[in-house]
Design a protein around this motif. Structure first.
Motif, PDB file in Angstrom:
ATOM      1  N   THR A 256       0.837  -1.197   0.000  1.00  0.00           N
ATOM      2  CA  THR A 256       0.000   0.000   0.000  1.00  0.00           C
ATOM      3  C   THR A 256       0.874   1.249   0.000  1.00  0.00           C
ATOM      4  N   TYR A 257       2.024   1.157   0.660  1.00  0.00           N
ATOM      5  CA  TYR A 257       2.925   2.299   0.814  1.00  0.00           C
ATOM      6  C   TYR A 257       4.200   2.155  -0.021  1.00  0.00           C
ATOM      7  N   LEU A 258       4.568   0.921  -0.317  1.00  0.00           N
ATOM      8  CA  LEU A 258       5.751   0.642  -1.139  1.00  0.00           C
ATOM      9  C   LEU A 258       5.322  -0.254  -2.299  1.00  0.00           C
ATOM     10  N   PRO A 259       4.713   0.307  -3.339  1.00  0.00           N
ATOM     11  CA  PRO A 259       4.154  -0.506  -4.433  1.00  0.00           C
ATOM     12  C   PRO A 259       5.164  -1.414  -5.121  1.00  0.00           C
ATOM     13  N   ASP A 260       6.436  -1.051  -5.087  1.00  0.00           N
ATOM     14  CA  ASP A 260       7.457  -1.838  -5.783  1.00  0.00           C
ATOM     15  C   ASP A 260       8.088  -2.905  -4.894  1.00  0.00           C
ATOM     16  N   PHE A 261       7.582  -3.075  -3.669  1.00  0.00           N
ATOM     17  CA  PHE A 261       8.166  -4.049  -2.747  1.00  0.00           C
ATOM     18  C   PHE A 261       8.032  -5.467  -3.296  1.00  0.00           C
ATOM     19  N   GLU A 262       9.142  -6.211  -3.268  1.00  0.00           N
ATOM     20  CA  GLU A 262       9.158  -7.576  -3.791  1.00  0.00           C
ATOM     21  C   GLU A 262       9.854  -8.529  -2.832  1.00  0.00           C
ATOM     22  N   LEU A 263       9.412  -9.780  -2.868  1.00  0.00           N
ATOM     23  CA  LEU A 263      10.085 -10.907  -2.234  1.00  0.00           C
ATOM     24  C   LEU A 263      10.148 -12.024  -3.261  1.00  0.00           C
ATOM     25  N   ALA A 264      10.889 -13.067  -2.974  1.00  0.00           N
ATOM     26  CA  ALA A 264      10.922 -14.205  -3.892  1.00  0.00           C
ATOM     27  C   ALA A 264       9.537 -14.813  -4.041  1.00  0.00           C
ATOM     28  N   ASP A 265       8.738 -14.780  -2.983  1.00  0.00           N
ATOM     29  CA  ASP A 265       7.357 -15.273  -2.989  1.00  0.00           C
ATOM     30  C   ASP A 265       6.432 -14.074  -3.186  1.00  0.00           C
ATOM     31  N   ASP A 266       5.878 -13.915  -4.386  1.00  0.00           N
ATOM     32  CA  ASP A 266       5.065 -12.732  -4.685  1.00  0.00           C
ATOM     33  C   ASP A 266       3.784 -12.687  -3.860  1.00  0.00           C
TER      34      ASP A 266
ATOM     35  N   VAL B 257      16.352  -2.287   0.415  1.00  0.00           N
ATOM     36  CA  VAL B 257      15.024  -2.889   0.271  1.00  0.00           C
ATOM     37  C   VAL B 257      14.785  -3.319  -1.172  1.00  0.00           C
ATOM     38  N   ALA B 258      15.404  -2.634  -2.120  1.00  0.00           N
ATOM     39  CA  ALA B 258      15.246  -3.009  -3.531  1.00  0.00           C
ATOM     40  C   ALA B 258      15.873  -4.361  -3.839  1.00  0.00           C
ATOM     41  N   THR B 259      16.721  -4.891  -2.939  1.00  0.00           N
ATOM     42  CA  THR B 259      17.336  -6.206  -3.161  1.00  0.00           C
ATOM     43  C   THR B 259      16.495  -7.349  -2.589  1.00  0.00           C
ATOM     44  N   PHE B 260      15.361  -7.053  -1.961  1.00  0.00           N
ATOM     45  CA  PHE B 260      14.585  -8.076  -1.260  1.00  0.00           C
ATOM     46  C   PHE B 260      13.897  -9.062  -2.196  1.00  0.00           C
ATOM     47  N   GLY B 261      13.917  -8.816  -3.482  1.00  0.00           N
ATOM     48  CA  GLY B 261      13.222  -9.695  -4.425  1.00  0.00           C
ATOM     49  C   GLY B 261      13.762 -11.109  -4.476  1.00  0.00           C
ATOM     50  N   THR B 262      14.943 -11.333  -3.926  1.00  0.00           N
ATOM     51  CA  THR B 262      15.503 -12.686  -3.915  1.00  0.00           C
ATOM     52  C   THR B 262      15.413 -13.344  -2.539  1.00  0.00           C
ATOM     53  N   ILE B 263      14.856 -12.652  -1.543  1.00  0.00           N
ATOM     54  CA  ILE B 263      14.782 -13.216  -0.194  1.00  0.00           C
ATOM     55  C   ILE B 263      13.764 -14.364  -0.164  1.00  0.00           C
ATOM     56  N   PRO B 264      14.165 -15.547   0.266  1.00  0.00           N
ATOM     57  CA  PRO B 264      13.234 -16.681   0.295  1.00  0.00           C
ATOM     58  C   PRO B 264      12.215 -16.569   1.427  1.00  0.00           C
ATOM     59  N   GLN B 265      11.053 -17.149   1.202  1.00  0.00           N
ATOM     60  CA  GLN B 265       9.985 -17.187   2.195  1.00  0.00           C
ATOM     61  C   GLN B 265      10.068 -18.509   2.958  1.00  0.00           C
ATOM     62  N   LEU B 266      10.087 -18.436   4.281  1.00  0.00           N
ATOM     63  CA  LEU B 266      10.146 -19.640   5.114  1.00  0.00           C
ATOM     64  C   LEU B 266       8.759 -20.217   5.370  1.00  0.00           C
ATOM     65  N   PHE B 267       7.785 -19.328   5.584  1.00  0.00           N
ATOM     66  CA  PHE B 267       6.410 -19.736   5.871  1.00  0.00           C
ATOM     67  C   PHE B 267       5.493 -18.552   5.559  1.00  0.00           C
TER      68      PHE B 267
ATOM     69  N   THR C 246      20.567 -17.658   5.460  1.00  0.00           N
ATOM     70  CA  THR C 246      21.556 -16.811   4.805  1.00  0.00           C
ATOM     71  C   THR C 246      22.782 -16.617   5.686  1.00  0.00           C
ATOM     72  N   ALA C 247      22.573 -16.544   7.012  1.00  0.00           N
ATOM     73  CA  ALA C 247      23.688 -16.299   7.926  1.00  0.00           C
ATOM     74  C   ALA C 247      24.612 -17.503   8.058  1.00  0.00           C
ATOM     75  N   GLY C 248      24.087 -18.710   7.781  1.00  0.00           N
ATOM     76  CA  GLY C 248      24.925 -19.895   7.914  1.00  0.00           C
ATOM     77  C   GLY C 248      24.113 -21.170   7.881  1.00  0.00           C
ATOM     78  N   ASP C 249      24.819 -22.283   7.853  1.00  0.00           N
ATOM     79  CA  ASP C 249      24.187 -23.599   7.891  1.00  0.00           C
ATOM     80  C   ASP C 249      24.447 -24.241   9.244  1.00  0.00           C
ATOM     81  N   THR C 250      23.491 -25.038   9.691  1.00  0.00           N
ATOM     82  CA  THR C 250      23.621 -25.758  10.949  1.00  0.00           C
ATOM     83  C   THR C 250      23.392 -27.238  10.679  1.00  0.00           C
ATOM     84  N   VAL C 251      24.351 -28.056  11.066  1.00  0.00           N
ATOM     85  CA  VAL C 251      24.269 -29.501  10.837  1.00  0.00           C
ATOM     86  C   VAL C 251      24.098 -30.194  12.187  1.00  0.00           C
ATOM     87  N   VAL C 252      23.013 -30.955  12.320  1.00  0.00           N
ATOM     88  CA  VAL C 252      22.756 -31.734  13.522  1.00  0.00           C
ATOM     89  C   VAL C 252      22.984 -33.199  13.183  1.00  0.00           C
ATOM     90  N   SER C 253      23.800 -33.883  13.982  1.00  0.00           N
ATOM     91  CA  SER C 253      24.126 -35.280  13.698  1.00  0.00           C
ATOM     92  C   SER C 253      24.109 -36.095  14.980  1.00  0.00           C
TER      93      SER C 253
END
Length: 483
Positions: free
Chosen positions: A111-121, A158-168, A401-408
């Protein structure tokens, strides 16, 4: 269920009257002057400053040094970065716009940022400012893209957010989100027509009468500014960090704002007074100040963190009453702010490295106990005799994005976690580490050894459809990466 009921209850102390609490401030001041320096030595904290208030009566104290290299002493007027405590300031700026009828918390951000994008439209089209405030927007949030130092750096970020993945989907669950607050800072910029730091100064710092607050490094140089300290190797003493701060584009989430504890308390006192500054200036409507403290989402069991997230504030259901607050951490600096609505008590503790939890427990614990009749919950501790469990639901790789966590889990049934920082986080004096985990309770594992004074909890939530956890939750929900 609140974490208070999840843990064995600690009896609450008696609630003092307002007059008793004010009188106890003098005793607390004597205790701080005598105890703060030894506490720094015990916890390898180079320097710290603290301020406490009951109503309009304020005390403060400081000890140690601002840098172990320069040996400049910390004073009560020294400025420390407040890190993510900034998020409550950003939320307050947004709520001022709500008061003016300019911003609707339930309207989509577009409504306020019409060009706002995420990977999940679909998510980008439905996420609201309320989702941003309560950390329920659902997209990944730990990004530190450097878009320069100019006034358009937040717009570029904020213009780079178009590639940010959606978790839920937005609103489904809590996951701490720095990028969401950067997006909210951009909303403030657009609706005010001014850069974020200008908005901070004009709509909060000036009305609150703050005298020792810096919105960036150039202002911080005008004061006695603390330098962050980190352990460059495991077990090594804290030494000055390689940089003073991270990127300006993340300022709305907490990368730059610095101040003395008394200035931070002026902000807290305004919220305690339902929007009225210490000098009587109306900064925020009473309705908005109260709304910011109302829980909006329950948190999974995370130990040191609170029970719910409100609109900016974190809320803690503790023995004796409810506390609202926020913590902050930057490159080697940390801050704790706790506010007790209805009892007019607040405490701000700021440090520049080392293991801050020891100071938090002793100082904040004493303030809440003596002045508000509230007891901190014990920090989580592992049971070394906990029986081995089948960890197949938890085992796997979780990514962010910050890192991977491996549980074993090894052949002897021991459970291990290895965290591997990525990108900019791998450059911020952070190293890959492997730690043993022990069973804590259903769905939660606990680190066998402490990190910065606390045994970290690893909570596993959701289901991937094959009986395994969908997310590893440590405050952030990291998604399972292995099929």
């Amino acid at each position: 269920m609140s974490q208070e009921t999840q843990q064995s209850g600690t009896p609450a102390p008696p609630v003092p009257s307002r007059e008793e609490a004010r009188a106890r401030l003098d005793t607390l001041k004597e205790w701080l002057d005598a105890r703060l320096e030894p506490l720094l030595e015990e916890n390898e904290v180079p320097g710290a400053a603290v301020a406490v208030c009951v109503g309009d009566k304020v005390i403060d104290a400081a000890a140690g040094v601002l840098s172990t290299e320069t040996k400049v002493e910390a004073t009560t007027d020294s400025v420390f970065q407040i890190g993510s405590v900034t998020k409550v300031w950003t939320a307050t700026l947004a709520m001022q716009l709500v008061d003016e009828g300019v911003l609707d918390l339930d309207a989509p951000v577009r409504t306020y940022l019409p060009d706002f994008e995420l990977a999940d439209d679909k998510a980008a089209a439905t996420v609201t400012t309320q989702h941003l405030m309560s950390h329920t927007a659902g997209f990944e949030g730990d990004f530190m893209t450097d878009t320069g130092l100019s006034d358009d750096c937040l717009e570029k970020f904020v213009a780079t957010f178009g590639t940010i993945p959606q978790l839920f989907p937005p609103g489904e669950r809590f996951s701490y989100n720095n990028a969401a607050y950067c997006l909210m800072g951009r909303l403030v910029e657009v609706l005010r027509g001014q850069p974020y730091d200008v908005c901070l100064r004009r709509y909060l710092c000036e009305p609150l009468g703050l005298t020792h607050t810096a919105t960036g490094p150039y202002e911080a140089l005008m004061y006695r500014a603390a330098v962050g300290h980190v352990r460059h190797e495991p077990g090594a003493p804290p030494r000055p960090a390689a940089i003073w701060a991270t990127v300006r584009s993340n300022a709305a989430a907490g990368s730059l704002l610095a101040m003395r504890p008394r200035d931070l308390l002026a902000f807290a006192r305004m919220h305690l007074a339902d929007g009225v500054a210490p000098d009587g200036t109306r900064v925020l409507s009473a309705e908005s100040a109260r709304a910011m403290r109302e829980p909006h989402v329950d948190l999974p069991y995370l130990g040191f963190m609170g029970d719910h997230w409100a609109l900016g504030w974190e809320t803690f259901d503790l023995p004796g009453g409810t506390v609202v607050g926020h913590d902050g951490g930057t490159v080697g600096q940390g801050a704790f702010l706790r506010v007790v609505p209805g009892r007019d008590v607040a405490v701000a503790l700021q440090i520049n490295g080392g293991d801050p939890l020891g100071l938090y427990v002793e100082i904040v614990g004493r303030v809440l106990r003596d002045l508000a009749g509230i007891e901190l919950r014990p920090l989580p501790k592992p049971d070394p005799d906990a029986p081995r469990i089948d960890a197949s639901r938890y085992v796997g790789t979780y990514t962010a994005t910050a890192g991977d966590t491996v549980v074993s889990q090894d052949a002897d049934g021991r459970i291990w976690v290895e965290r591997r920082p990525k990108g900019v986080f791998a450059q911020l004096d952070r190293q890959a580490e492997r730690v043993e985990l022990l069973p804590d309770r259903e769905g939660t594992l606990i680190a066998a050894v402490p990190e910065m004074g606390i045994h970290r909890l690893f909570t596993f939530v959701g289901d991937d459809g094959a009986g395994r956890a969908r997310f590893l939750h440590t405050g952030r929900a990291d998604r399972r990466a292995d099929a």
